[in-house]
Design an enzyme around this catalytic site. Structure first.
Site, PDB file in Angstrom:
ATOM      1  N   ASN A  10      41.374  45.861  34.134  1.00 14.56           N
ATOM      2  CA  ASN A  10      41.006  44.859  35.135  1.00 14.56           C
ATOM      3  C   ASN A  10      41.653  45.270  36.458  1.00 14.56           C
ATOM      4  O   ASN A  10      42.854  45.113  36.636  1.00 14.56           O
ATOM      5  CB  ASN A  10      41.522  43.489  34.664  1.00 14.56           C
ATOM      6  CG  ASN A  10      41.357  42.402  35.713  1.00 14.56           C
ATOM      7  OD1 ASN A  10      40.680  42.601  36.713  1.00 14.56           O
ATOM      8  ND2 ASN A  10      41.984  41.255  35.474  1.00 14.56           N
ATOM      9  N   LYS A  12      41.282  44.032  39.334  1.00 13.35           N
ATOM     10  CA  LYS A  12      41.518  42.897  40.248  1.00 13.35           C
ATOM     11  C   LYS A  12      41.033  43.235  41.661  1.00 13.35           C
ATOM     12  O   LYS A  12      40.063  43.973  41.810  1.00 13.35           O
ATOM     13  CB  LYS A  12      42.999  42.506  40.210  1.00 13.35           C
ATOM     14  CG  LYS A  12      43.458  42.244  38.767  1.00 13.35           C
ATOM     15  CD  LYS A  12      44.762  41.528  38.663  1.00 13.35           C
ATOM     16  CE  LYS A  12      45.087  41.308  37.186  1.00 13.35           C
ATOM     17  NZ  LYS A  12      46.293  40.548  36.966  1.00 13.35           N
ATOM     18  N   HIS A  96      39.320  34.294  33.817  1.00  6.22           N
ATOM     19  CA  HIS A  96      40.675  34.854  33.960  1.00  6.22           C
ATOM     20  C   HIS A  96      41.597  33.784  34.554  1.00  6.22           C
ATOM     21  O   HIS A  96      41.158  32.978  35.381  1.00  6.22           O
ATOM     22  CB  HIS A  96      40.609  36.084  34.875  1.00  6.22           C
ATOM     23  CG  HIS A  96      41.894  36.844  34.897  1.00  6.22           C
ATOM     24  ND1 HIS A  96      42.970  36.442  35.648  1.00  6.22           N
ATOM     25  CD2 HIS A  96      42.292  37.955  34.231  1.00  6.22           C
ATOM     26  CE1 HIS A  96      43.975  37.291  35.451  1.00  6.22           C
ATOM     27  NE2 HIS A  96      43.591  38.207  34.598  1.00  6.22           N
ATOM     28  N   GLU A  98      43.712  33.867  36.792  1.00  6.28           N
ATOM     29  CA  GLU A  98      43.780  33.848  38.261  1.00  6.28           C
ATOM     30  C   GLU A  98      42.576  33.107  38.840  1.00  6.28           C
ATOM     31  O   GLU A  98      42.686  32.438  39.867  1.00  6.28           O
ATOM     32  CB  GLU A  98      43.867  35.288  38.795  1.00  6.28           C
ATOM     33  CG  GLU A  98      45.254  35.876  38.535  1.00  6.28           C
ATOM     34  CD  GLU A  98      45.292  37.381  38.363  1.00  6.28           C
ATOM     35  OE1 GLU A  98      44.313  38.066  38.703  1.00  6.28           O
ATOM     36  OE2 GLU A  98      46.331  37.878  37.856  1.00  6.28           O
ATOM     37  N   GLU A 168      45.590  35.942  27.027  1.00  9.81           N
ATOM     38  CA  GLU A 168      46.471  36.379  28.101  1.00  9.81           C
ATOM     39  C   GLU A 168      47.448  35.259  28.451  1.00  9.81           C
ATOM     40  O   GLU A 168      47.113  34.372  29.247  1.00  9.81           O
ATOM     41  CB  GLU A 168      45.651  36.736  29.339  1.00  9.81           C
ATOM     42  CG  GLU A 168      44.653  37.847  29.125  1.00  9.81           C
ATOM     43  CD  GLU A 168      44.362  38.584  30.420  1.00  9.81           C
ATOM     44  OE1 GLU A 168      44.619  39.787  30.476  1.00  9.81           O
ATOM     45  OE2 GLU A 168      43.914  37.947  31.385  1.00  9.81           O
ATOM     46  N   GLY A 174      51.216  40.201  35.076  1.00 13.49           N
ATOM     47  CA  GLY A 174      51.775  40.739  36.313  1.00 13.49           C
ATOM     48  C   GLY A 174      53.264  40.490  36.479  1.00 13.49           C
ATOM     49  O   GLY A 174      53.812  40.673  37.559  1.00 13.49           O
ATOM     50  N   SER A 214      50.954  42.356  31.100  1.00 10.10           N
ATOM     51  CA  SER A 214      51.965  43.421  31.198  1.00 10.10           C
ATOM     52  C   SER A 214      51.869  44.459  30.087  1.00 10.10           C
ATOM     53  O   SER A 214      52.891  44.937  29.585  1.00 10.10           O
ATOM     54  CB  SER A 214      53.375  42.815  31.266  1.00 10.10           C
ATOM     55  OG  SER A 214      53.491  41.987  32.415  1.00 10.10           O
TER      56      SER A 214
HETATM   57  P1  PGA Z   1      48.744  42.715  33.984  1.00  5.59           P
HETATM   58  O1  PGA Z   1      47.395  41.866  34.122  1.00  5.59           O
HETATM   59  O2  PGA Z   1      48.467  43.808  32.970  1.00  5.59           O
HETATM   60  O3  PGA Z   1      49.002  43.258  35.359  1.00  5.59           O
HETATM   61  O4  PGA Z   1      49.806  41.803  33.521  1.00  5.59           O
HETATM   62  C1  PGA Z   1      46.600  41.564  33.007  1.00  5.59           C
HETATM   63  C2  PGA Z   1      45.415  40.743  33.430  1.00  5.59           C
HETATM   64  O5  PGA Z   1      45.546  39.950  34.368  1.00  5.59           O
HETATM   65  O6  PGA Z   1      44.314  40.874  32.875  1.00  5.59           O
END
Ligand code: PGA
Length: 258
Positions: A10, A12, A96, A98, A168, A174, A214
């Site tokens: 992803n 982003k 997601h 976010e 997730e 993140g 992560s």
């Molecule tokens: P990350 O993000 O691996 O940077 O923690 C995962 C995601 O948001 O899908």
């Protein structure tokens, strides 16, 4: 049953066209023929087709990060499932955390989006997960259950079979703070049992449940050793060739010789 591992990156809101094409091209060189896992890249809308042209002769596939549920119309700024499909994408990340947090998405909008992408033959990667506060209050399974019930409302077993679920935990996204393999497995097993009770055991056996939050080259192997973890949705570590390639390879290192 053996579910084929699936690693999705992803990206982003990162990477301009040149940067995206460069990364995709370098991934094609390294893992463009890798058959031991399904691999997808999910860049931002503006570079979907450029990335598609870069990966189309490899095993790497394409996904979008969002979609709107209507097929066309006066919806300024939105992109429909057919438009996403038109770029060459096969997958769409939906719900997601976010998007839920910054763009007011809910289980009900997730439900509409999943329905729209399934109708057009795209595969939704449906994201669910709890906040740190919810975990600390022992509400994780309630939250997961509510998100599953709302997101999948009205779907038949076949619809669900054509979906991917990504667990997730929001506190792990993140933050560098990964869920332990045990914490992740507990929720993955809960999701699979919920699917079995709601649909059939063949549905729950076949559907792939990814972990996200992560994921790094150093922790993917342990996560993949868990029975119900079938792959990963990778954010930060998917933005660099070396770390994404290592994640893909390490994900299957216990089961095959690469
Ligand atoms: P990350 O993000 O691996 O940077 O923690 C995962 C995601 O948001 O899908």
């Amino acid at each position: 049953m053996a579910r084929k591992p699936f690693i999705a990156g992803n990206w982003k809101m990162y990477k301009t066209t040149n940067e995206a094409v460069e990364l995709a091209g370098s991934l094609v060189k390294e893992i463009g023929k890798f058959v031991h896992a399904d691999i997808a890249l999910c860049p931002t809308y503006t570079v979907l087709n450029d990335v598609y042209k870069t990966i189309e002769n490899s095993v790497i596939t394409l996904g979008a990060q969002n979609v709107y549920w209507e097929s066309e119309g006066a919806y300024t700024g939105e992109i429909s499932p057919i438009m996403v499909k038109d770029t060459g994408a096969e997958y769409v990340i939906i719900g997601h955390s976010e998007r839920r947090k910054y763009f007011s998405e809910t289980d009900s909008t997730v439900n509409k989006k999943v329905k729209a992408v399934l109708a057009i033959g795209l595969t939704p990667i449906i994201c669910i997960g709890e906040t740190l506060e919810e975990r600390e209050q022992n509400k994780t399974m309630d939250v997961i259950k509510t998100q599953l019930e709302g997101g999948l409302e009205g779907f038949a077993a076949l619809d669900v079979l054509n979906s991917v679920i990504a667990y997730e935990p929001i506190w792990a996204i993140g933050t560098g703070k990964t869920a332990t393999p045990e914490q992740a497995e507990e929720v993955h097993a809960f999701i699979r049992t919920w699917l079995e009770e709601k649909y059939t055991s063949s549905t729950s056996d076949q559907i792939r449940i990814l972990y996200g939050g992560s994921v790094k080259p150093e922790n993917i192997r342990e996560l993949m050793q868990k029975e119900n973890i079938d792959g990963a949705l990778v954010g930060g570590a998917s933005l660099k060739k070396d770390s994404f390639v290592s994640i893909v390879k390490n994900a299957v290192s216990d089961t095959i010789k690469t």
